[in-house]
Enzyme design. Structure first.
Site, PDB file in Angstrom:
ATOM      1  N   GLU A 414       0.820  -1.218   0.000  1.00 18.74           N
ATOM      2  CA  GLU A 414       0.000   0.000   0.000  1.00 18.74           C
ATOM      3  C   GLU A 414       0.856   1.271   0.000  1.00 18.74           C
ATOM      4  OE1 GLU A 414      -4.184  -1.396   1.885  1.00 18.74           O
ATOM      5  OE2 GLU A 414      -2.550  -1.208   3.321  1.00 18.74           O
ATOM      6  N   GLU A 484      -4.262 -10.506   0.572  1.00 18.87           N
ATOM      7  CA  GLU A 484      -5.010 -10.352   1.821  1.00 18.87           C
ATOM      8  C   GLU A 484      -6.469 -10.695   1.537  1.00 18.87           C
ATOM      9  OE1 GLU A 484      -4.575  -6.520   3.683  1.00 18.87           O
ATOM     10  OE2 GLU A 484      -2.398  -6.483   3.340  1.00 18.87           O
TER      11      GLU A 484
END
Length: 951
Positions: A414, A484
């Site tokens: 991220e 994820e």
């Protein structure tokens, strides 16, 4: 000595004075000295509050505190931890940081051991394995440099500065630095020297850096070994008869390394000055035919994301804790770990090599907080920061390059997109072409070897599996992983079995990594475990830091038990009518010879026959129909069959008999309870009796069954909303927990319409509805009895326009005395509609207290699924159909209001819920909600319970 201002704190460079990164190894025959232990400590409020006089030999630190190293000072009584998910806890003005910058001065005075080599023999290196977030180091008064990169190793050449006795090591650690902008990783901000500090002797001719290349040819079964070393030497591997010079390749027959068969060969790299033990695993990783392949075969990742965490020590983990993590993973069928979002302690990777786990090794990089600025000024797209990014990539790769478990390098997490990430990918490929590259943020897959996503919903994952996802042509030709998914926050995650069915159905889908391994709760005498906001942070993200498959104390949550069942390496699907069971080897490399199989038959949940079951040693992907012994003669009870796969012998990670997979299948159906309505209600002045039961004559409320008082029996639709019910603030999907509360389902009113004691039944008619709304549930309670037992039939008819599902649908009531609970149904742990794979039907026993699941933030928990009957508090309850059973010493309302477990005080009443239905769980705390088939729709329903007094 001179004092320099703290300008280095805000410098975007990675540091100065450190040695080039190199491979890590646990030990050698060269001397080493651990500097872990008790250090003198002084905390200052700013980076420049104190000068550097403390680093001088002879400085009096007698009035200072002491801290343990490895450790974090905020977990040792100096300041407080801070938790944010992605928002920086300081103004975003890169590379500037606040003036208020907690700074910890650390002092350690040490002597060299008597056996330490002469200081003129070679040199010495001072090694820091992890310091957050920026450190400046002095040895014996000499400033030797500074560094950033919290979860990465840094070394200094210090041989010329050492003395036999009274060495003064001084380290100034700043909580905030330019490096903090690169470390916004959804965890507690915890400054300190939190990994090992070691002094290493480097003899003349000692090993500097080396690279073990150990490939495997799956066609010939041969391994090719070449060890490149900065210093010439020889490599020996006795079990393979290898004795070659460094840099020289040799090819020999070997057993391959895989996560299922982690074959390691012990070797030695010997130079003129040092002997370094090697643990060599032969394997080849490739992107071939659009798939991630190891040793020529596609792999299916059944993984977890693992932050490093301990509830008292934070990220300062010892070897025993790391081993406990790997053992728990292996025993729960996990085969892969993503080291989110930084390289772990290197000893953890050695355990992955030894015990067998695939690893995605992730760089210490996340700039997620820049999303709040629309990614403006993101460091990964600013050339000034590229040297720091490349330094972080190099320190990860060089440190971990000799671990066979590491299949994939991850650029970070991220961090948006930018030129710096491309530079990292190019450097990594240039240094190590034997592994693949991952980065989820690269949606075009320009720099990566796989298409990775987070929390993609089931429907989208299926489209990707079918090749209908669109995107660039390169992306469509790449394998897909969910780096994820299955956000394990609170009760959940739900839907794991549905994801796994997709992974196993489409070759392109190569599995995923559940978020995450462990709750980051901090042990706290006030709350049990604390989370964000409990330390007075002005900016925090609450219990979003508690989203793991383990509770903070490393007890497995129901989510981990569910995951173990969902990802079993052996598929067992029985057909009770046909007398066979289908066995499927779901492993990628190993046959079934490591497992023994057993069969058993249960009647009404109790085993009546059992034995061993011969199963062929099926190759990966193979299946077979295996004949079962005949079941016991049919009788009045419900008969089921069970087949288990267990370890045939003890392994490095599990004992003989450890269950790795099981299957349960019906043989004969359950007979539902029946009660002939032979007794009639008898009305008195204040009460009505019917069989063993007494009711209030005015309200029709049940007051007792036999000698057992009963209070508050009524329809119940509310549950203490879970983290997944409430969802995340950024979710665009419907967040039902909020809608339920807005509709008023937590404050339903119960209007009495009629009490009818006529014929063979007592009928109570009610309407259950929230204030201020027109929707309601017309509810009829019909009681009948055969004189000894009592049957309740509940009929529910929705009225009005119900646009949301119900949280639950059933009855609840209170018992004045209940402790032990026995039941026949799913167990031993909790289950919900989309988390019930691991619920094994059987006879179970518990206390009321042990029925509770201790989620760090209290919420709905503890339901047992498919219950046929339950006994507690002097009553036996049977269901028609099976039901969900919950019992607790507080009301749902009290559970709903609690923020910590310490808020829950047991009362004198045990509150029991018997539910006809429960809404699914999903993983909407960060992912998708429950699939529509797990919604508990508001529609007409009828269900019955039979009550009998015990004794």
């Amino acid at each position: 000595m001179s004092f320099r201002t703290a300008d280095y704190v805000e410098d975007v460079s990675p540091g100065s004075g450190t040695l080039p990164p190199r491979a890590w190894y646990a030990s050698s025959d060269a001397a080493s000295l651990s500097l872990n232990g008790s250090w003198r400590f002084r905390l200052s409020p700013t980076a420049d509050a104190e000068d550097a006089a403390f680093a001088e030999p002879g400085y009096d630190s007698g009035g200072w505190a002491e801290v343990s190293v490895p450790g974090h000072w905020v977990l040792q009584g100096h300041g407080s931890p801070i938790y944010t998910n992605h928002r920086y806890p300081f103004p975003v003005d890169p590379p500037r940081v606040p003036t208020e910058n907690p700074t910890g001065d650390h002092l350690r005075v040490f002597d060299l051991p008597a056996h330490w080599p002469d200081l003129t023999d070679g040199g010495c290196v001072l090694r820091f394995d992890g310091v957050e977030s920026c450190a400046r180091v002095w040895l014996n008064g000499t400033d030797i440099g500074e560094f950033k990169g919290s979860r990465l190793p840094h070394e200094f050449a210090v041989g010329q500065l050492l003395r036999p006795r009274g060495n003064v090591l001084a380290v100034r650690v700043h909580q905030w630095s330019a490096g903090s902008y690169l470390e916004d990783q959804d965890q507690w901000w915890l400054p300190g020297i939190f990994r090992d500090v070691t002094l290493l002797h480097r003899p003349a001719g000692a090993v500097r850096d080396f690279f073990v290349h150990a490939s495997y040819d799956h066609v010939t079964g041969a391994g090719t070994l070449r060890v490149d070393s900065d210093v010439p030497g020889r490599v020996t591997v006795p079990d393979l008869g290898v004795d070659v010079a460094t840099g020289e390749p040799v090819t020999v027959p070997v057993g391959p390394w895989t996560a299922e068969t982690p074959t390691l060969y012990d070797g030695v790299l010997a130079t003129d000055g040092e002997r370094v033990p090697l643990r060599i695993g032969f394997r080849t990783v490739a992107l071939a035919d659009g798939l991630i392949k190891v040793n020529g075969r596609p792999v299916l990742f059944k993984g977890v994301n693992r932050h490093e965490w301990h509830p008292r020590r934070g990220r300062a983990l010892d070897r025993e804790t790391m081993r406990a993590d790997v053992l728990l993973m292996k025993r729960h069928n996990i085969n892969a770990v993503r080291t989110s979002h930084y390289p772990p302690h290197p000893a953890f990777l050695s355990l992955c090599d030894e015990l067998g786990l695939w690893v995605i090794d992730e760089c210490d990089l996340e700039t997620h907080g820049f999303t709040e600025l629309g990614w403006r000024d993101n460091p990964v797209d600013d050339d000034r920061w590229t040297p720091a990014l490349l330094d972080r990539a190099a320190r990860m790769v060089e440190r971990d390059k000799n671990h066979p478990s590491v299949l994939i390098w991850s650029l970070g997490n991220e961090a948006g997109t930018g030129r710096g990430l491309t530079a990292m990918a190019e450097w990594i490929r240039g240094r190590d072409s034997s592994r693949l590259v991952h980065y989820e943020g690269d949606r075009t897959c320009r720099d990566t070897d796989m298409y990775a996503r987070m929390y993609a919903a089931h429907a989208e994952v299926e489209r990707i599996g079918r090749g209908l996802d669109g995107g660039t042509g390169r992306r469509r030709r790449l394998p897909f992983i969910q780096c994820e998914y299955g956000h394990a926050m609170g009760n959940g995650p739900g839907g794991l079995a549905d994801y796994q069915r997709l992974f196993e159905s489409y070759e392109r889908l190569q599995g995923g990594f559940v978020w995450e391994w462990i709750d980051h709760g901090i042990e706290d005498e006030r709350y049990g475990f604390a989370y964000g906001g409990d330390f007075g942070e002005e900016l925090h993200d609450g219990n979003f830091v508690c989203d793991g498959l383990l509770f903070p104390d490393r007890r497995p949550s129901p989510g981990l038990v569910e995951y173990k069942k969902v990802i079993e390496p052996v598929g067992i699907d029985g057909d009770g009518a046909g007398g066979t069971v289908r066995i499927v080897n779901k492993q990628d490399f190993a046959d079934l010879s490591a497992f023994a199989f057993t069969w058993a038959y249960q009647v009404d949940g109790e085993t009546v026959e059992s034995g061993g079951l011969p199963v062929p040693a099926l190759a990966p992907g193979e299946s077979a129909e295996v004949k079962l012994p005949p079941p016991p003669p049919a009788g009045p009870g419900e008969t089921q069959g069970t087949v288990r796969a267990v370890l045939a012998a003890g392994t490095a990670w599990g004992p003989r008999g450890h269950v790795v997979a099981w299957g349960r299948f019906p043989v004969t159906a359950r007979r539902v309870p029946s009660v002939a309505a032979t007794a009639r209600p008898v009305a008195g002045e204040r009460r009505i009796t019917l069989g063993p039961a007494a009711f209030d004559a005015r309200t029709g409320a049940l007051t007792a069954i036999g000698a057992v008082p009963v209070t508050g029996l009524r329809l119940d639709v509310w549950r203490a909303t879970t983290d997944n019910d409430d969802g995340a603030a950024w979710q665009t999907d419907t967040r039902y927990g909020l809608l339920w509360r807005r509709l008023g389902l937590h404050r339903m009113r119960h209007r009495l319409d009629a009490v009818e004691a006529e014929g063979d039944a007592l009928t109570v008619r009610t309407r259950v509805a929230p204030a201020a709304r027109e929707v309601g549930l017309a509810t009829v309670y019909r009681w009948t009895s055969d004189g000894g037992r009592l049957r309740l039939t509940v009929s529910v008819s929705p009225e009005g326009d119900w646009t949301v599902p119900l949280p639950r649908l059933g009855i609840r009531f209170g018992l004045s005395a209940a402790d032990r609970v026995r039941w026949f149904g799913g167990g031993p742990g909790e289950a919900y509609p989309d988390t019930r794979s691991a619920a094994l039907p059987g006879r179970w026993e518990s206390t009321v207290d042990d029925l509770q699941t201790p989620y760090v933030r209290p919420q709905e928990n503890g339901a047992r699924a498919d219950v046929r009957w339950a006994e507690l508090g002097g009553l036996r309850v049977e269901g028609d159909p099976e039901f969900w059973f919950t019992a607790r010493r507080w009301t749902t309302e009290q559970l709903d209001a609690a923020a910590h477990l310490s808020d829950l005080a047991p009362g004198d009443t045990v509150w029991v819920n018997l539910d006809h239905g429960q809404h699914g769980i999903g993983s909407q705390s960060c992912g998708p909600g429950p699939l529509p088939r797990y919604h508990l729709r508001a529609e007409p329903a009828e269900f019955s319970f039979v009550f009998s007094p015990l004794g």
